[in-house]
Structures are given as C-alpha cells and as structure tokens.
Design a protein around this motif. Structure first.
Motif, PDB file in Angstrom:
ATOM      1  N   TYR C  64      -5.730   2.934   3.068  1.00  0.00           N
ATOM      2  CA  TYR C  64      -6.962   2.995   2.706  1.00  0.00           C
ATOM      3  C   TYR C  64      -8.072   4.824   2.283  1.00  0.00           C
ATOM      4  CZ  TYR C  64     -11.542   1.541   4.755  1.00  0.00           C
ATOM      5  OH  TYR C  64     -12.538   1.076   4.612  1.00  0.00           O
ATOM      6  N   THR C  65      -8.554   4.573   0.752  1.00  0.00           N
ATOM      7  CA  THR C  65      -9.124   4.880   0.542  1.00  0.00           C
ATOM      8  C   THR C  65     -10.459   5.452   1.188  1.00  0.00           C
ATOM      9  OG1 THR C  65      -7.752   4.595  -1.196  1.00  0.00           O
ATOM     10  CG2 THR C  65      -8.747   6.787  -1.558  1.00  0.00           C
ATOM     11  N   LEU C  66     -11.255   6.534   0.956  1.00  0.00           N
ATOM     12  CA  LEU C  66     -12.394   6.291   2.380  1.00  0.00           C
ATOM     13  C   LEU C  66     -13.484   6.339   0.583  1.00  0.00           C
ATOM     14  CD1 LEU C  66     -11.643   8.062   4.936  1.00  0.00           C
ATOM     15  CD2 LEU C  66     -12.471   6.586   4.850  1.00  0.00           C
ATOM     16  N   ALA C  68     -14.054   5.009  -1.824  1.00  0.00           N
ATOM     17  CA  ALA C  68     -13.011   4.774  -3.554  1.00  0.00           C
ATOM     18  C   ALA C  68     -14.202   3.101  -3.867  1.00  0.00           C
ATOM     19  CB  ALA C  68     -12.042   4.752  -3.580  1.00  0.00           C
ATOM     20  N   ALA C  70     -12.419   0.428  -4.078  1.00  0.00           N
ATOM     21  CA  ALA C  70     -11.098  -0.256  -2.989  1.00  0.00           C
ATOM     22  C   ALA C  70     -10.586   0.264  -2.020  1.00  0.00           C
ATOM     23  CB  ALA C  70     -10.631  -0.881  -4.502  1.00  0.00           C
ATOM     24  N   PRO C  71     -10.123  -0.133  -1.387  1.00  0.00           N
ATOM     25  CA  PRO C  71      -9.493   0.380   0.000  1.00  0.00           C
ATOM     26  C   PRO C  71      -7.670   1.145  -0.439  1.00  0.00           C
ATOM     27  CG  PRO C  71     -10.288  -1.475   0.695  1.00  0.00           C
ATOM     28  CD  PRO C  71     -10.988  -1.692  -0.854  1.00  0.00           C
TER      29      PRO C  71
END
Lengths: 92, 152, 522
Positions: C64-66, C68, C70-71
């Motif tokens: 899960y990329t905070l 961005a 998209a996750p």
C-alpha cells in the motif's frame, strides 16, 4: 574501580562504533540520490507546493509526520496523566 | 513579575500569535510549517506564564481545555488524510480543486498562498495540535511545581 | 469488500489512531459512549486484521503506497526506487497483526472493569489505543524510518501506561526506567538508519535489501540495530529493565507490553532475515541469536525461582520464554543458506518459534491478568501474604493453573505444541540446546507450582474470607485467552497450516518481499 572500568569499556566501544562509522561513511551527497532528485523535480507539480520541504513532510512522507505528531500527542497525554491528581482515587 | 513586565508581555503576545499564525499559514510557500508555528505560539504561552504566574493564568486557561484543542487538531490532520482514501490514504486530493488548488509553475516563481492542496490545512491541524500540546505540558509542569493538584 | 481489503492495512492503523484522538473528546461527554466507541473500533480493527491476514495468506504480499495515485504504484513513473512510504504486509506481519488485535481487545475489556474506580481513564485509554496503533504500524510498515516512528509511539505511550498508578513510587520508577531504555534503544536505531541512509539514500526495507552490499558500515549498522532490538525485547544481557516495569504496571498493560516486545522481535527478524538476508554471515548471526536465547532461558528461569513478588516472577518467566523463540529463530537463521538443513529442521524450528510467539502472548497475558485479578481483590503482589485464595476465587485459580501448565509446556496446552516443535528440530541442529530447553521447562513448572501452592491452596485465612471472584468482564477477558490456549493446544495443525507456516515462508523468502516493491515497475 570495577564500575569505572565498566563505564570506560562502554565509552570506548561507543566511540569505536560512532567514530569508526563516521570515518568510513561516504562523503556527503555521494552518490547522487535518485529519490532526492525525483522529489526536487516533481514536488511542485505533484504536491503543488513551492516549499519542497513541506511537500516532503506532508505529502511524500506525510505518514511519518502523522506519526511524529502522534509521538507529541502521546507525550503530552502521558505527562498530563502522570501529573494528575491522585487524591480522588480509591483503593483498587 | 513586576507590572512593567506584565504589561509588555500582554502587548507582545499579540505579535507572537500573529507571527506564529503567519509561519503556520505560509508553511507551504516559505520555510516554516505547523510544528514551528505551533511552537512559536506555545512560546507565547510560556511568556504569559512567566510574566503573570501560573496562578493567574489558570483562572482562564486550563490544561484540560488545551488537551481538547490538541485532540481536535490531531483529528483534523488524520481526517484530512482519510479524505483522500477515495484514491489512497494521504492522497493530495485538493490539488486542482477550488480550495488551495493552485499549482505553481515548475521552477522559480513568486509563490502563492492559494496552492498546496491539503498541505496548508494539514499545517493548520498540526499547528493547533503542537500549540495546545506544548502549552498544556508547560502549564501542567508550572502548576505541578507550584504544588498544585491538577484536575483529572 | 475488495476495496476494503485493498485499503485494510492503512485502515487498521488509521482507525486505531483516530479513535485514540477521539477518546479524550468523547470521554468528557460520557464514559459509556467512550467505552463503547473503543470496543467497537477495536472489534472493527480485529475484523479487518483477520480479513487482511486471510487475503495475504491466500493470495500474495499486500502493498500500500501512501499518497500515490494508486495503492500498488510502489515506484512512480520516472524513478527507479520507491519514493513514498509503503506499507508491506506479508505472512509474518499479518501473523503479528492477529496477535496484537487479540491482545489489545482483551486488554481493553479487562481494563474497563479493573480500572473502574481510578482517575485519569481518558488518558489511559488514549494511550492504550496509541500503543496498539504503534504496534500495528511497526509490524505493517515497509519503511525503516516509519518503523522507528512507530517504535517511538509504542514506547512513549507504554512508559506513561506503566506509570499510571501514580500513588505507588515504584510504578513511577518503572515508567522512568522504561522510557530511558526505550530512548537509548530508539536513538541507536535512528543512528543505524542514518548510516544505512547515508550509504544507499533509501529507506524502504525491500529496496535496501535489493541493493545491500554488506560493507563494513552495513555491519556496524547491523550490530547497532540488533543490539537495540534485543534491548527492546528484553534478551538477557539487556533484560534488567523488564522485571521492574512489567511488575508495576496496571494488570492489563503487561499483556500489551509483551506484545510490544514481540513487535521488537519482529523488527529484529525483519532486519536479520529480510533487510540483510542472503548477504548476512548467517551462521555467526544465528549463533549470536542462539546464545542470547540460551542466556535468556537460563537466567530468566533461575531468577524467577527466587522471586516472591508474583508479577516479577511472571516477568522473569517472560524473559525465559522469549529465549525459546530466539533459539528457534537463531537455528533457522544459522541454516538459512543450506536448503537441505532448512528442509530437514530449519523451517520446523522457525515454525515452532513463530508459533511460540502467539502462544507466549496468550499464556503470559493470561498469567498477568490473573496476577492483576489477585491484586484487584487483595491489594498485594507478595506471595508470602497470599494463602488459600483458591477457596473463594475458584475460576481464577483454575485459569492460573492453565496458564502455568501451558507455560511449562505440558500437553495438551499450546505451550507444548510449540515447544515440542522447537525441541525436535533443535535436537538435529545441536542436542545440547534441546537438553537445556527441557531442563528450563521443568524448572518453569517448579516455579509455577510454588506460586500455585502458596497462593491458591492451603487454609483460607480469616482476612481473605470475604474475597470474591473478580467482576464478570475481567473473567470474560481471561476466559478468551484461556480458550485460545486450549484451542491452540488441541488443534496445533490447523494453526500451523493457516497462520504459522505462511509467516515462516515469508521469513525465508526474502526475494518475494523485494519483488513486491521493486518488481512492480509500471
């Protein structure tokens, strides 16, 4: 005397680790960082902020800032909790 | 403290607060931000406590009220982060919108407060939180060292 | 549902944090509303943890990329390394998440009736939630600096919670000790992170692992990181703070502190298996961990025999039990590079150790809650003052016996299931280790029999004639843990297949962790 040698050995160990690490560290800014360049190039566009530091703080690493704010929150809550009145308490 | 100190402190506090608010609101354009501005305002609270003494301050400022403000600031921060969850948590969803939505041109530019998306709002939340939190701790310590019992 | 699972890793942390921020506001208005809010939020979080764990175990590593677009956009277009903070949940993280969710829910329910009469409850629950959020963050994050931040949250709120009973001087001292130890450990960790950052300009664990060169500087960083995490988890040369802090905290807090030290154990494993992994000199690092584990086992149990304070005794038993985990994991690390040995006994040793982590949280948690229940009724922790409590506190004494037998590794309880795995596999690595382990288990049984006979059996004293069973919510919290102990003891195969084996696989498979970050280049 034993205590003194204990402290001395601890200090020597720490100095060895810290100073040793400083000597073999790479010079500041080398090698050029891909991550930094990306942020400097894109912060104004992605985070719409002229202040790139603010963009890093609240956009790229916003979760860390939330965490640091929470650290302060925990410290304040903890300090108020520890300094609270104890006279109203009953036996547990 | 003497009357002179108290009078000067009461006048100075206005400037301290204005400067702190400036640092908070301009955080995304110039150096500064929520943490720094909040600490400046909290230093104003320290000034008041030193000048008038904690006994006088506590008639209108209590650490419990301050901790309510602190929680609200923290909530504002995390709710702004939550608001982006349509895309991703912490997504800067206000960029390009009506509120703080301006996008500065890449490279050197004169700067505009009306940019930054959620960053200025988050700065405000953090500023409230840090201001109230630091003031509450200083006040609590001042009252405690004066032998005062704090409320629950 | 799929959207919920896609966002579940951040929701688990953020919902807990937001509830912590809300607690002081709601608590001013109404106590009942505050308690309901906390229980509901933690139950929701527990549901999310189970859903996430199921997803991770069935499918693949959850990233899960905070912030961005998209996750799963871990590396933005135009860059070759991750820029933003990434949460990465693999089998081990999900496993730890389950442990934290169970114990924090139980601790909250227990505290609600145990601390009913105390002042400062708003602050107590706020800090309890912050501590839970900090632990969730520590195990779910894939970023070294983020790990440090959450470690700070956990230790600061933990220290304030230990000092909660301000009327006792020793609890203030305990809180102070904990904050000093935590500050030293966190500064060491920060220094090591700085060293790694200066070397690679990266903070993401997966990206760092992919570029790790294992130079001298990396070795220094490894030594600092490992000693700091051993300090935080209470391994033996650095265990001195543990008994002083666990013994003075309000009853439900030691159960959480155990999980906090296991989160540090998790960080130690992340460092040695994932961050350094194949580049590491495995047998040396493995043997260091084994020796720390052996010392913990031996010193823990011998110190426990001497104690007359019931919570101090259980605290030393904690040191002893964490030794078992360290030995199992150390054996696994020592044979990591040797696939034959790994298949023969390495995986099994790690399975046993990881299984022991959840078992440890359950039975030590139960023992601490029972000790808290005794303190709640008779107001002392001194074993010499206790006698014949079993006459009036029947259920409590049965629950204590259950926890004690599980801790000593007696079948059919869960301690047996994990210890037998450790014994069998470690025997193939080095038989002496198993012998020491069995000896330590026997001594543990002796320790707890001493407590049981002096506190619960014997004549019922006149001054304890009107001691009653503790209130129902406290009993309910203890029974939840006891049910876990019996269930895990009776069906170890089920637990091994569902949550332990994926955790061990995640530890061994460093490549998958790196690929989840670096392989997703769009």
């Amino acid at each position: 005397m034993r205590q003194f040698f204990g402290w001395l050995s601890l200090v020597v160990l720490m100095v060895f680790l810290v100073i040793g690490a400083l000597f073999i560290m790479r010079p500041f800014g080398e090698p050029p960082s891909v991550m930094d360049d990306y942020i400097i190039d894109n912060a104004q566009e992605e985070a719409a902020s002229n202040n790139v530091v603010a963009a890093v703080l609240f956009d790229y690493r916003g979760f860390d800032t939330l965490g640091e704010a929470t650290v302060l929150f925990a410290a304040v809550t903890g300090a108020l909790l520890v300094l609270r009145a104890s006279h109203k308490k009953e036996e547990t | 403290m003497s009357k002179i100190v108290r009078t000067v402190a009461n006048q100075l506090i206005l400037f301290v607060v204005i400067f702190g608010l400036y640092v908070i609101i301009q955080g995304h354009v110039t150096p500064g931000g929520g943490f720094q501005g909040g600490a400046i305002i909290a230093s104003g609270a320290v000034l008041l406590i030193v000048a008038s003494g904690s006994q006088e301050i506590k008639t209108w400022l209590r650490e419990r009220r301050l901790s309510v403000v602190e929680s609200s600031g923290a909530l504002l921060f995390i709710l702004l982060a939550f608001a982006g969850i349509g895309t991703v948590f912490f997504f800067n969803f206000l960029v390009g919108s009506r509120l703080f939505g301006g996008i500065p041109s890449v490279g050197p530019n004169p700067g505009d407060v009306w940019t930054g998306g959620v960053i200025p709002l988050m700065n405000l939340g953090v500023g409230l939180k840090v201001m109230a939190g630091l003031s509450a701790v200083v006040l609590a310590l001042a009252l405690f060292s004066g032998g005062e019992e704090l409320e629950e | 549902m799929s959207t919920l699972i896609a966002h579940s890793s951040i929701l688990i942390i953020a919902v807990t944090l937001a509830t912590a921020f809300l607690t002081p506001l709601v608590g001013i208005a109404s106590k009942r509303a505050r308690n309901t809010l906390i229980v509901l939020a933690l139950a929701f979080v527990a549901f999310l943890v189970v859903a996430l764990a199921r997803d991770v175990m069935l499918n693949q590593i959850h990233v899960y990329t905070l912030g961005a677009a998209a996750p799963d956009l871990t590396i933005p277009g135009g860059a070759i390394v991750p820029v933003r903070i990434i949460l990465e949940v693999d089998g081990l993280s999900a496993f730890m998440g389950i442990v934290i969710a169970i114990v924090s829910l139980v601790a909250v329910i227990y505290s609600m009736s145990a601390l009913k009469t105390e002042t400062g409850q708003n602050g107590f629950y706020t800090l309890l939630l912050l501590m839970a959020a900090g632990m969730f963050g520590m195990v779910f994050t894939g970023d070294l600096f983020n790990l440090f931040v959450f470690l700070e949250i956990t230790s600061i709120s933990g220290a304030a919670l230990i000092a909660f009973r301000t009327k006792f001087a020793d609890s203030q001292e305990g809180g102070f000790k904990y904050i000093v130890v935590s500050a030293v450990a966190s500064l060491m960790i920060l220094f090591a992170i700085g060293l790694l950052y200066s070397q690679y300009n990266l903070l993401n664990i997966g990206a760092l692992a992919a570029t790790m060169e294992y130079t001298m500087l990396d070795r220094i960083a490894l030594v600092i990181l490992m000693s700091a995490f051993v300090m935080k988890l209470g391994g033996v040369p650095l265990h001195m703070w543990l008994s002083d802090t666990y013994s003075v905290a309000p009853a439900s807090i030691p159960a959480l502190l155990i999980v906090a030290s296991q989160a540090s154990l998790y960080a130690l494993l992340r460092t040695s298996f994932t961050l350094y992994g194949v580049t590491l000199d495995q047998s040396v690092a493995g043997w260091i961990i084994i020796i720390v584990g052996l010392l913990s086992m031996f010193v823990g149990v011998t110190m426990a025999i001497l104690q007359t304070d019931i919570t101090r005794l259980i605290a030393y038993n904690c040191v002893c039990e964490s030794g078992f985990m360290l030995v199992g994991l150390g054996v696994g690390l020592a044979v990591l590079a040797d696939p034959g040995a790994l298949d023969a006994f390495g995986t099994m040793a790690m399975n046993g150790a990881v299984f022991h982590m959840i078992n440890h949280a359950l039975f030590e948690g139960l023992l601490f809650l029972v000790a808290g229940a005794i303190f709640y009724r008779i107001g002392t922790r001194d074993l010499n003052q206790m006698c014949g409590l079993g006459h009036t506190m029947k259920l409590t004494s049965v629950l204590f016996l259950l926890g004690a037998l599980a801790s000593a590794g007696i079948p059919p309880f869960n301690g047996f299931a994990s210890k037998i795995l450790i014994y069998e596999s470690v025997y193939q690595f080095n038989p002496i280790l198993t012998m020491i382990g069995i000896l330590v288990s026997i001594l543990t049984l002796a320790v707890f029999m001493k407590v049981f006979f002096s506190a619960f059996t014997g004549a019922s004293l006149p001054r304890y004639r009107d001691v009653r069973e503790v209130p129902r919510p406290m009993v309910a919290a203890m029974i939840v843990l006891a049910a876990g102990i019996i269930f895990f003891g009776l069906f170890p195969g089920l637990v091994l297949d569902w949550i332990v084996q994926p955790a061990t696989d995640a530890l061994v498979n460093q490549g998958a962790y790196i690929d989840a970050i670096m392989g997703a280049v769009p």
